[in-house]
Scaffold this motif. Structure first.
Motif, PDB file in Angstrom:
ATOM      1  N   HIS A 254      -5.272  -3.044   6.454  1.00  0.00           N
ATOM      2  CA  HIS A 254      -5.821  -2.481   7.701  1.00  0.00           C
ATOM      3  C   HIS A 254      -7.230  -2.951   7.980  1.00  0.00           C
ATOM      4  O   HIS A 254      -7.693  -2.864   9.101  1.00  0.00           O
ATOM      5  CB  HIS A 254      -5.788  -0.955   7.656  1.00  0.00           C
TER       6      HIS A 254
ATOM      7  N   ASN B 249       3.514  -1.213  -3.497  1.00  0.00           N
ATOM      8  CA  ASN B 249       3.176   0.206  -3.567  1.00  0.00           C
ATOM      9  C   ASN B 249       2.780   0.824  -2.233  1.00  0.00           C
ATOM     10  O   ASN B 249       2.302   1.947  -2.189  1.00  0.00           O
ATOM     11  CB  ASN B 249       2.033   0.409  -4.566  1.00  0.00           C
ATOM     12  N   THR B 250       2.950   0.084  -1.176  1.00  0.00           N
ATOM     13  CA  THR B 250       2.573   0.584   0.148  1.00  0.00           C
ATOM     14  C   THR B 250       3.643   0.211   1.176  1.00  0.00           C
ATOM     15  O   THR B 250       4.503  -0.619   0.895  1.00  0.00           O
ATOM     16  CB  THR B 250       1.255  -0.043   0.616  1.00  0.00           C
ATOM     17  N   PRO B 251       3.565   0.793   2.354  1.00  0.00           N
ATOM     18  CA  PRO B 251       4.514   0.419   3.408  1.00  0.00           C
ATOM     19  C   PRO B 251       4.016  -0.788   4.194  1.00  0.00           C
ATOM     20  O   PRO B 251       4.318  -0.941   5.364  1.00  0.00           O
ATOM     21  CB  PRO B 251       4.556   1.660   4.313  1.00  0.00           C
TER      22      PRO B 251
ATOM     23  N   VAL C  95       0.136   8.923   6.301  1.00  0.00           N
ATOM     24  CA  VAL C  95      -0.270   7.785   5.476  1.00  0.00           C
ATOM     25  C   VAL C  95       0.886   7.349   4.572  1.00  0.00           C
ATOM     26  O   VAL C  95       1.100   6.156   4.358  1.00  0.00           O
ATOM     27  CB  VAL C  95      -1.518   8.122   4.647  1.00  0.00           C
ATOM     28  N   ASN C  96       1.637   8.293   4.069  1.00  0.00           N
ATOM     29  CA  ASN C  96       2.801   7.950   3.251  1.00  0.00           C
ATOM     30  C   ASN C  96       3.775   7.063   4.005  1.00  0.00           C
ATOM     31  O   ASN C  96       4.295   6.107   3.467  1.00  0.00           O
ATOM     32  CB  ASN C  96       3.547   9.221   2.824  1.00  0.00           C
TER      33      ASN C  96
ATOM     34  N   ASN D  99       3.346   5.421   7.035  1.00  0.00           N
ATOM     35  CA  ASN D  99       2.878   4.269   7.807  1.00  0.00           C
ATOM     36  C   ASN D  99       1.755   3.502   7.133  1.00  0.00           C
ATOM     37  O   ASN D  99       1.404   2.422   7.589  1.00  0.00           O
ATOM     38  CB  ASN D  99       2.385   4.725   9.183  1.00  0.00           C
ATOM     39  N   GLY D 100       1.177   4.073   6.110  1.00  0.00           N
ATOM     40  CA  GLY D 100      -0.013   3.462   5.524  1.00  0.00           C
ATOM     41  C   GLY D 100      -1.254   3.864   6.297  1.00  0.00           C
ATOM     42  O   GLY D 100      -1.183   4.275   7.451  1.00  0.00           O
ATOM     43  N   PHE D 101      -2.363   3.731   5.633  1.00  0.00           N
ATOM     44  CA  PHE D 101      -3.641   4.127   6.218  1.00  0.00           C
ATOM     45  C   PHE D 101      -3.901   3.431   7.548  1.00  0.00           C
ATOM     46  O   PHE D 101      -4.296   4.063   8.528  1.00  0.00           O
ATOM     47  CB  PHE D 101      -4.755   3.764   5.224  1.00  0.00           C
ATOM     48  N   HIS D 102      -3.639   2.145   7.593  1.00  0.00           N
ATOM     49  CA  HIS D 102      -4.030   1.354   8.760  1.00  0.00           C
ATOM     50  C   HIS D 102      -3.228   1.698   9.999  1.00  0.00           C
ATOM     51  O   HIS D 102      -3.647   1.415  11.098  1.00  0.00           O
ATOM     52  CB  HIS D 102      -3.930  -0.139   8.464  1.00  0.00           C
TER      53      HIS D 102
ATOM     54  N   GLN E 204      -0.132   5.596  -3.665  1.00  0.00           N
ATOM     55  CA  GLN E 204      -0.614   4.629  -2.685  1.00  0.00           C
ATOM     56  C   GLN E 204      -2.138   4.469  -2.774  1.00  0.00           C
ATOM     57  O   GLN E 204      -2.670   3.352  -2.711  1.00  0.00           O
ATOM     58  CB  GLN E 204      -0.215   5.052  -1.267  1.00  0.00           C
TER      59      GLN E 204
END
Lengths: 194, 194
Positions: A28, A112-114, B22-23, B25-28, B109
């Motif tokens: 991001h 470990n992330t989407p 966040v789980n 879609n992720g933070f960004h 994450q």
DNA sequence: AAAAAAAGAATGAACGTTCACTTTTATTGT
DNA sequence: ACAATAAAAGTGAACGTTCATTCTTTTTTT
């Protein structure tokens, strides 16, 4: 003659820049403009090689994962005993994670992330077959615990990722001794008890 | 009387929404506006509770990590044998990762990306001391391999994260049997060989 | 009535992406 | 061999959008 006009160097530079920037800032926080700058390329040029940002990281992931598995199984000899074969692969993987630290970090973050499309993730898993085959043989011979492949992976291979991340963070130093200890732990956790 | 006018419910709702978004879609890819919407709150309200987006995830991380360790060491009895103590803690952690799946995913994450400030990460580690103490005792008694804590963690605790992620992805089902198998592997990998 | 809390609209910056254009490379005609 | 021309590769500036954050106003609480 290959009709590959677009410079493979530029593409590689873009992939390399993506890995480095995503490793340090996360997906991001790495704008296309920075990737372009690091690759010495105009932002617009990225779009000659990749559809969009998502496509860029997807392709980067798939490429790095392919390198990883290629390295892991190089010189792998299926006539070896299960134990020797496993040690060989395990140490190749450990080797990769230490030598190609940036690449391995990138994979760990993707896994470990989407960040990555599910489709690209599936694509990445495909090349792990030789290890699964070895485990199947090991189970048949009663040398490896009769566990699901996910469990075997979780306990024998995946711990290396944790160690590598901490190595990168500077909280842990993975030297020769530690590596041998780690291997022993890995093998202990999956070998069948007599 | 506490001068806490701001509703704790709103704060909790914000934290919860942050974790879920966040789980998935992720933070960004989780804008403040979406977090606000999910928490039934105006975007502006978030800034009454948190300095900014980074502060929001940092605080969320620290809170969830605290819950995690609190749960892990609840009812932990230091008079237990090393082996029994380890089994207790290990199973509490496994429990948490299954029951509080969302929370555990969020931690995984955070721990594998540069999402969180290094300072907040350090903060999160602090509460793990009881486990490290147990290991120290185990090493002294010759029951646990004389390895660095990072190695012990990598092989006994961390694998659960991998399993949980795959559970969430639907590629693996962590039922009662698997859990016992996983525990056996964890213990095998760190117990001293006779 | 005053102060705190909350809301929604507004703002400015940053981003991914595209556009119009230039430069480089390949192809053609002589 | 060499201009002339076409095609491909590459660029920097600009566009439209999105986002985090702030400003102004309204609502709630004391």
């Amino acid at each position: 003659m290959a009709k590959l006009q677009k410079s493979i160097d530029k593409r590689n530079a873009l992939v390399k820049a993506t890995i480095e920037l995503v490793n340090n800032n996360g997906f991001h926080a790495t704008p296309m403009s920075k990737i372009a700058k690091m690759a010495n390329v105009s932002p617009a040029t990225i779009y000659l090689y990749f559809e969009n940002k998502q496509d860029l990281v997807n392709q980067t992931y798939i490429e790095v994962k392919a390198e990883y598995t290629k390295y892991a199984f190089e010189n792998f000899d299926t006539t070896l005993s299960v134990e020797a074969g496993f040690e060989h692969i395990w140490k190749r993987i450990a080797d990769f994670k230490l030598k190609e630290c940036e690449n391995a970090m990138f994979l760990a973050q993707c896994d470990n992330t989407p960040m990555i499309d599910e489709e690209s993730r599936q694509q990445g898993i495909k090349h792990l077959q030789p290890l699964l085959d070895l485990w199947a043989r090991g189970k048949k011979e009663g040398i490896i615990k009769p566990l699901s492949d996910y469990l075997l992976y979780a306990y024998s291979i995946n711990p290396l990722s944790f160690l590598m991340i901490n190595q990168k963070r500077g909280t842990f130093q993975l030297d020769k001794t530690h590596l041998e200890e780690a291997y022993q732990s890995a093998w202990s956790s999956i070998k069948a008890c007599k």
